[in-house]
Design an enzyme around this catalytic site. Sequence first.
Site, PDB file in Angstrom:
ATOM      1  N   GLY A 239       9.122  37.471 -41.394  1.00 11.54           N
ATOM      2  CA  GLY A 239       9.711  36.496 -42.297  1.00 11.54           C
ATOM      3  C   GLY A 239      11.215  36.458 -42.380  1.00 11.54           C
ATOM      4  N   GLU A 273       6.692  42.898 -38.810  1.00 10.06           N
ATOM      5  CA  GLU A 273       6.138  41.914 -37.876  1.00 10.06           C
ATOM      6  C   GLU A 273       7.096  40.745 -37.682  1.00 10.06           C
ATOM      7  OE1 GLU A 273       1.561  42.602 -39.542  1.00 10.06           O
ATOM      8  OE2 GLU A 273       2.756  40.928 -40.262  1.00 10.06           O
ATOM      9  N   PRO A 274       8.289  41.013 -37.212  1.00  2.00           N
ATOM     10  CA  PRO A 274       9.252  39.933 -37.063  1.00  2.00           C
ATOM     11  C   PRO A 274       8.924  39.034 -35.870  1.00  2.00           C
ATOM     12  CG  PRO A 274      10.157  41.944 -36.158  1.00  2.00           C
ATOM     13  CD  PRO A 274       8.824  42.306 -36.734  1.00  2.00           C
ATOM     14  N   ARG A 276      10.241  35.104 -35.757  1.00  2.00           N
ATOM     15  CA  ARG A 276      11.348  34.152 -35.668  1.00  2.00           C
ATOM     16  C   ARG A 276      12.695  34.834 -35.451  1.00  2.00           C
ATOM     17  NH1 ARG A 276      11.107  29.188 -38.264  1.00  2.00           N
ATOM     18  NH2 ARG A 276       9.384  30.054 -39.475  1.00  2.00           N
ATOM     19  N   TYR A 316       7.984  20.309 -40.142  1.00  2.00           N
ATOM     20  CA  TYR A 316       8.601  20.988 -41.292  1.00  2.00           C
ATOM     21  C   TYR A 316       9.911  20.332 -41.725  1.00  2.00           C
ATOM     22  CZ  TYR A 316       5.930  24.973 -39.275  1.00  2.00           C
ATOM     23  OH  TYR A 316       4.986  25.807 -38.741  1.00  2.00           O
ATOM     24  N   CYS A 355       4.850   8.040 -28.558  1.00  3.51           N
ATOM     25  CA  CYS A 355       4.595   6.861 -29.385  1.00  3.51           C
ATOM     26  C   CYS A 355       4.215   7.245 -30.809  1.00  3.51           C
ATOM     27  CB  CYS A 355       3.508   6.018 -28.747  1.00  3.51           C
ATOM     28  SG  CYS A 355       3.976   5.526 -27.093  1.00  3.51           S
ATOM     29  N   GLU A 356       5.158   7.742 -31.556  1.00  5.51           N
ATOM     30  CA  GLU A 356       5.007   8.105 -32.963  1.00  5.51           C
ATOM     31  C   GLU A 356       6.374   7.964 -33.609  1.00  5.51           C
ATOM     32  OE1 GLU A 356       2.355   9.348 -34.692  1.00  5.51           O
ATOM     33  OE2 GLU A 356       0.966   9.742 -33.038  1.00  5.51           O
TER      34      GLU A 356
HETATM   35  C1  LIG Z   1       3.690  34.405 -38.774  1.00  5.16           C
HETATM   36  C2  LIG Z   1       3.525  35.812 -39.170  1.00  5.16           C
HETATM   37  C3  LIG Z   1       4.554  36.723 -38.900  1.00  5.16           C
HETATM   38  C4  LIG Z   1       5.870  36.341 -38.276  1.00  5.16           C
HETATM   39  O1  LIG Z   1       6.655  35.613 -39.144  1.00  5.16           O
HETATM   40  P1  LIG Z   1       8.196  35.302 -38.792  1.00  5.16           P
HETATM   41  O2  LIG Z   1       8.650  34.490 -39.908  1.00  5.16           O
HETATM   42  O3  LIG Z   1       8.206  34.582 -37.500  1.00  5.16           O
HETATM   43  O4  LIG Z   1       8.902  36.603 -38.721  1.00  5.16           O
HETATM   44  C5  LIG Z   1       4.337  38.037 -39.238  1.00  5.16           C
HETATM   45  N1  LIG Z   1       3.177  38.442 -39.795  1.00  5.16           N
HETATM   46  C6  LIG Z   1       2.163  37.599 -40.054  1.00  5.16           C
HETATM   47  C7  LIG Z   1       0.928  38.119 -40.669  1.00  5.16           C
HETATM   48  C8  LIG Z   1       2.311  36.257 -39.752  1.00  5.16           C
HETATM   49  O5  LIG Z   1       1.325  35.403 -40.025  1.00  5.16           O
END
Ligand SMILES: *Cc1c(COP(=O)(O)O)cnc(C)c1O
Length: 435
Positions: A239, A273-274, A276, A316, A355-356
């Site tokens: 996140g 869990e990075p 992005r 988004y 085409c959108e």
């Molecule tokens: C999507 C997701 C992430 C990665 O999120 P980022 O914003 O890309 O860092 C990590 N853990 C879980 C469980 C996710 O669904």
Amino acid sequence: MDHFQYRDGQLYCENLSVAALAEKFGTPLYIYSQATIVGVLKSLQTAFAELNPLVCYSVKANSNLSILKVMQEAGSGFDVVSGGELYRVQKSGGQPGRTVFAGVGKTDEEIAAGLNAGVLMFNVESEAELDAIVRVAKNLGKVAPVALRVNPDVDPKTHRYISTGKKESKFGMDIDRSLALGQAIVGNPNVSMIGVHMHIGSQITTTEPYAGAAGKAVTLIAQFREMGHPISWFNMGGGFGINYRGNEAKAIEEFAKVIVPVIKPTGCHIAMEPGRVIAGNSGILVSRVLYTKQSGEKRFLIQDAAMNDLIRPALYESFHRIWPVSVPKGFPAPPADYEAEIEGTQHWDVVGPVCESGDFLAKDRSLPALDRGDLIAVFSAGAYGMVMSSNYNTRPRAAEILVDGDTARLARRRETYEDLVEQELAAIGAPGALG
Ligand SMILES: *Cc1c(COP(=O)(O)O)cnc(C)c1O
């Protein structure tokens, strides 16, 4: 710091000219910088070093095998949300023992694949999912390592589509439910609860939501340990936000500052869990202008990348910096502020051939006058770009290349029309059909 920089008005990826790459590999083209990917990974490992972190790169952000291989070789683990992603990790040489299996809808087959591969742990999203994990583990004669995914009920202040940590989310469970579930599985021989997992959303640009979540995690870890669960991991999810516009996201070190001291006393390892933050600014999408068109007051820049290549603006309403690959004389490279009026520019809607009406990369964007054949770069396109691409309008998917210093390797070749119809030919008895 990323490695997409202008030199004398020409955009470079590491040591290679983007214009030359577009000439060689065609457009639309995803270009990734290996130095940027590895650089972000290292800053995460350094910033959280006190907690002995396991970075589990979130495969869903960009699952190209070449990127997974680079991550693996640089010491990363992985976060997968499907059996397909686990398969990719294994294909790229990644270690299942350094892989966490998340996702709100795991099938029995996926659970079995995770257990057989020996994943580090499953992030469990509900009571029913835990039942399924226990049942599959029992059948296989295994003990499933798990972490409950808990919603700390903090507001990550991000787009509603990517906010997950609030009470009313489809993901995870609230604290009371997680405590009840923890109690219910005490002594279960087929499951070992070794962690607590929290993932509160994506593109989070402030530290407060993490501080709030970490504080709640500490209490919860103590409560689970009291029940007898051997909690040794705090998985804080992903996140971390990135700069799409300019300087809107806090640096990784700032996030670490609020998380590390709170988690340290628990003695837990930290997993994260990075996605992005690693892939986002490690990639750009390069496209070529096809036409310009004026309707009334509106100017349209029609170029060869479309919503099927990069859907984030349509899905988004997200902002991506866009600027010419070769900057015309008299214009800054890059502009100090992409959203300000830039002298000599005009306002353009940057649109694709699909085409959108939703097929746009930017609206009302200040750009120098551009012509057919000119190249533009869409920045911060490395995460949730190619992975969300489609073949809508029977458009072959873009090629992807990975740059490392002076060399560029094709990480995925551009699709052909044959690729697109291959699965369907047999049904019409077409000559040349495989089936
Ligand atoms: C999507 C997701 C992430 C990665 O999120 P980022 O914003 O890309 O860092 C990590 N853990 C879980 C469980 C996710 O669904």
